[in-house]
Design an enzyme around this catalytic site. Structure first.
Site, PDB file in Angstrom:
ATOM      1  N   ARG A 187       0.853  -1.186   0.000  1.00 30.56           N
ATOM      2  CA  ARG A 187       0.000   0.000   0.000  1.00 30.56           C
ATOM      3  C   ARG A 187       0.893   1.241   0.000  1.00 30.56           C
ATOM      4  O   ARG A 187       1.965   1.252   0.609  1.00 30.56           O
ATOM      5  CB  ARG A 187      -0.911   0.023   1.235  1.00 30.56           C
ATOM      6  CG  ARG A 187      -1.900   1.192   1.195  1.00 30.56           C
ATOM      7  CD  ARG A 187      -2.626   1.403   2.509  1.00 30.56           C
ATOM      8  NE  ARG A 187      -3.484   2.582   2.399  1.00 30.56           N
ATOM      9  CZ  ARG A 187      -4.054   3.197   3.434  1.00 30.56           C
ATOM     10  NH1 ARG A 187      -3.857   2.745   4.664  1.00 30.56           N
ATOM     11  NH2 ARG A 187      -4.808   4.261   3.248  1.00 30.56           N
ATOM     12  N   HIS A 188       0.430   2.285  -0.662  1.00 23.01           N
ATOM     13  CA  HIS A 188       1.185   3.544  -0.691  1.00 23.01           C
ATOM     14  C   HIS A 188       1.474   4.055   0.723  1.00 23.01           C
ATOM     15  O   HIS A 188       0.820   3.676   1.693  1.00 23.01           O
ATOM     16  CB  HIS A 188       0.409   4.609  -1.467  1.00 23.01           C
ATOM     17  CG  HIS A 188      -0.956   4.884  -0.897  1.00 23.01           C
ATOM     18  ND1 HIS A 188      -1.163   5.635   0.241  1.00 23.01           N
ATOM     19  CD2 HIS A 188      -2.186   4.463  -1.279  1.00 23.01           C
ATOM     20  CE1 HIS A 188      -2.442   5.688   0.518  1.00 23.01           C
ATOM     21  NE2 HIS A 188      -3.103   4.982  -0.388  1.00 23.01           N
ATOM     22  N   GLY A 189       2.428   4.959   0.824  1.00 22.54           N
ATOM     23  CA  GLY A 189       2.784   5.533   2.115  1.00 22.54           C
ATOM     24  C   GLY A 189       1.799   6.602   2.570  1.00 22.54           C
ATOM     25  O   GLY A 189       0.756   6.834   1.940  1.00 22.54           O
ATOM     26  N   ALA A 242       1.430   2.166   4.110  1.00 20.94           N
ATOM     27  CA  ALA A 242       2.651   1.394   3.816  1.00 20.94           C
ATOM     28  C   ALA A 242       2.516  -0.087   4.168  1.00 20.94           C
ATOM     29  O   ALA A 242       3.512  -0.804   4.234  1.00 20.94           O
ATOM     30  CB  ALA A 242       3.875   1.992   4.508  1.00 20.94           C
TER      31      ALA A 242
END
Length: 484
Positions: free
Chosen positions: A88-90, A409
């Site tokens: 997952r994106h930060g 994240a």
């Protein structure tokens, strides 16, 4: 070093103007989050999908770049030959929709303050009216600097944990796939910069386009499969009744108690507030904590009991829209699940032919909405009873807590091992999974490792029978009718 940014006492005894001045002075003394700082709120464990990664892995607060080797990881005669990671994106900014709601709430507080109210009434509400928002529409869910740091540090830890896979020789063979959203593309780039730092300490990284492995490839059919599933879009995403339990909980007794409490605290008429505004105030505490590294006065609006109720509201939405609420939520992710196993199959085949594995590391950057359906498809975090608007008390110990599963994240990692027995010519392939860098016991056996063929056999239905085109097709309407 970051100052403590002490909370504001809930009291109307102190003049509102004095409280506001004290808060603004406190903000002036506070700086952005610096490495080594660890600002923690009692509310931190309850922010759902807005939870910081280090609140799920508290050991990272003291040394965020040191790898944490789970003692259950295989070693010895087993060599890792491939790693497939779904990340997952930060940490990101609020979305424009969230910012508009925050502006609406802030406007209510400012109007109340400018209207004078009753004498010195105001307290925390007046202080928050004077508190700068700090969020603008252009931010709209973009990755923040802390989010880039999340990714760079994750890259350093994984490279140290699996040095043979993340070797300098393999750098040009890395495969990166990302969702088209900027926060995911930027997360992939930041991860690569972290690897560059691992290989070339002290040297500034080149542009991602100039790196050997090249920039991440965008593939929304994989990373945003839900946008390409007509059945999900029609029956869940665009269906006003699909989130019945979310809407019912918003007007239920637990939320009404918080609504009245916040109304009294901020001295805003209860009729001017609703569950959405309460939730955005709660999330603003989480955004200030994650993005700015400060415990802002928005956190003083709520206590832990409030936080648990608001966490449940968030989890209800994730459960019914991305988890076990509807079968299509998870079945829409079959395409991603099968893609992961295609990579693993290819690595097994190449290894059996004594060929080098063409893609030792595959990194895929997506969203909480990418991970949750996949984990549900695999049978993880399923409670005996569904989460509903009416069983909050019974679900206090629930498994489905989105903040513990998919914080910023968050990562789900498949590690394929080639194992040899020195005493016999026997060789085999085994698999482990890690969630947020901890070994994830297998859903069907609770073992920490599985023979690859056994794992494939357990998920045979998904691998062989779950065809996205069929799963996502809308049922045909019966167009026949009786003639008069």
């Amino acid at each position: 070093m970051l100052c403590g940014c002490p909370g504001v006492l809930r009291t109307s005894a102190a003049p509102a103007a004095a409280l506001a001045a004290a808060l603004l002075s406190s903000l002036a003394r506070c700086s952005l989050l610096e490495p080594g700082d660890a600002v923690v709120s009692a509310l931190s464990p309850y922010f759902g999908t807005k939870t910081r990664y280090e609140d799920v892995n508290p050991a990272l607060r003291s040394d965020p770049e040191a790898p944490r080797r789970d003692p259950r990881l295989l070693e010895g005669s087993c060599t890792p030959v491939q790693l497939v990671a779904l990340i997952r994106h930060g940490t990101r900014y609020p979305t424009a929709k969230q910012i508009r709601k925050l502006r609406q709430l802030h406007g209510l507080l400012q109007a109340r303050r400018s209207g004078g109210g009753d004498g010195e009434a105001g307290g925390l509400g007046a202080a928050l009216a004077a508190w700068p928002l700090g969020y603008a529409d252009w931010m709209d869910g973009q990755l923040v600097e802390k989010g880039r740091l999340d990714m760079r540090r994750l890259a350093l830890r994984l490279a140290a944990l699996f040095p043979a896979l993340f070797s300098r020789e393999n750098y040009g063979r890395l495969r990166l796939v990302t969702s088209s959203k900027h926060r995911c593309v930027d997360s992939g780039a930041a991860f690569l910069q972290g690897l560059w730092q691992h290989y070339h300490p002290g040297l500034p990284p080149p542009d991602v386009a100039d790196m050997e492995c090249g920039p991440p490839r965008i593939n929304d059919k994989l990373m945003r499969f839900f946008d390409h599933c007509e059945k999900f879009l029609t029956e869940v995403e665009r269906n006003e009744t699909a989130l019945y339990h979310v809407e019912a909980f918003k007007t239920g007794p637990e939320m009404q108690t918080i609504l009245k409490k916040v109304s009294d605290t901020l001295q805003v008429p209860v009729n001017d507030l609703n569950a959405d505004l309460i939730q955005v105030a709660f999330f603003t505490c989480s955004f200030d904590l994650a993005i700015k590294g400060i415990k802002s006065p928005w956190c003083d609006v709520f206590d832990v009991d409030d936080a648990k109720v608001l966490e449940y509201l968030n989890d209800l939405k994730q459960y019914w829209k991305r988890g076990y609420g509807y079968t299509i939520n998870s079945r829409s992710s079959c395409t991603l699940f099968q893609d992961i196993f295609r990579h693993l199959d290819k690595a097994v085949e190449q290894k059996q032919r004594s060929q080098p594995v063409s893609s030792p590391v595959i990194l895929q950057f997506g969203h909480a909405e990418t991970l949750l359906p996949l984990l549900s498809l695999m049978g993880y975090f399923k409670d005996k009873e569904p989460l509903t608007a009416y069983n909050y008390e019974e679900q206090v110990q629930r498994k489905f807590r989105s903040g513990h599963i998919v914080p910023y994240a968050s990562n789900l990692i498949f590690v394929l091992y080639h194992c040899e027995d020195a005493k016999t010519p026997k060789e085999e392939f085994q698999v482990q999974m890690l969630l947020n860098e901890k070994v994830l016991p297998l859903a069907h056996s609770q073992e920490t490792v599985s023979l690859y063929e056994d794992l494939k056999n357990h998920y045979k239905d998904i691998l062989q029978s779950c065809q996205t085109s069929e799963e996502c097709a809308l049922p045909k309407m019966n167009s026949t009718f009786d003639e008069l």
